[in-house]
Design an enzyme around this catalytic site. Sequence first.
Site, short mmCIF file in Angstrom:
data_model
loop_
_atom_site.label_atom_id
_atom_site.label_comp_id
_atom_site.label_asym_id
_atom_site.label_seq_id
_atom_site.Cartn_x
_atom_site.Cartn_y
_atom_site.Cartn_z
N GLY A 46 5.05 2.70 10.87
CA GLY A 46 5.43 1.60 9.98
C GLY A 46 6.81 1.86 9.42
N GLN A 51 13.99 1.08 3.94
CA GLN A 51 14.10 2.40 4.57
C GLN A 51 15.26 2.48 5.56
OE1 GLN A 51 9.69 2.59 5.64
NE2 GLN A 51 10.14 4.73 5.18
N CYS A 98 5.90 10.26 4.80
CA CYS A 98 6.82 9.12 4.76
C CYS A 98 8.14 9.52 5.41
CB CYS A 98 7.06 8.71 3.31
SG CYS A 98 8.20 7.33 3.13
N LEU A 99 8.67 8.63 6.25
CA LEU A 99 9.94 8.91 6.92
C LEU A 99 11.08 9.06 5.92
CD1 LEU A 99 9.56 6.34 9.84
CD2 LEU A 99 9.51 8.83 10.08
N HIS A 140 1.18 1.02 2.14
CA HIS A 140 2.33 1.91 2.02
C HIS A 140 3.64 1.12 2.20
CE1 HIS A 140 4.20 6.05 2.89
NE2 HIS A 140 5.14 5.21 3.23
N GLU A 141 3.68 0.25 3.22
CA GLU A 141 4.92 -0.50 3.50
C GLU A 141 5.22 -1.55 2.43
OE1 GLU A 141 6.73 0.92 5.52
OE2 GLU A 141 5.21 2.04 6.61
N HIS A 144 6.86 -0.03 -0.38
CA HIS A 144 8.30 0.23 -0.17
C HIS A 144 9.15 -0.96 -0.58
CE1 HIS A 144 8.89 4.15 1.57
NE2 HIS A 144 8.05 3.95 2.57
ZN ZN Z 1 7.18 5.43 3.71
#
Ligand code: ZN
Length: 170
Positions: A46, A51, A98-99, A140-141, A144
């Site tokens: 995702g 991000q 998380c990236l 989660h997304e 963000h």
């Molecule tokens: Zn994340």
Amino acid sequence: MPLRKIVTLPDPILRRKAHPVTRFDTDLQSLVDDMVETMRVAPGVGLAAPQVGIPSRVIVVEYPEDEEQEDAPKKLFIVVNPEIKELSAETELGIEGCLSIPGLNGEVERALAVMVKGQTRHGQAFKIKAKGWLARIFQHEVDHINGVVFTDRATKVWRPEPEEPVLDNV
Ligand code: ZN
């Protein structure tokens, strides 16, 4: 379709509420294509527009719709202006990474099932029902694009040992 650079904390864009998308123009189409490619290369399951440094309400998710089905195929979800409309009362704990926060894992309690409303990349309204890990990824997304990261919600955060399994990154 160029790859975009994934921004990490403490970049302030990750802490801001992203803007609703009102124009479904070529800039949006390029952003969506680049986000899908960037997510796949990362690799992740995702990605949200903040991000990659863009303060827009756009998320992409690629994960099997029904993870209980054996060899379930992955499905790509592109959601513009996503909103979580229903959250199940039932929750479960899961370990997230998380990236945008490399090197940290955390245990986060999330709703087991959600209903997400949004628009396609061309502006058509649709909704998705998700459960299990897919529901977690959507939560989660959507966090963000509201400036929230998993460590805000985590009951426990740690630096994984090298032998710990690599998580699906979001
Ligand atoms: Zn994340």
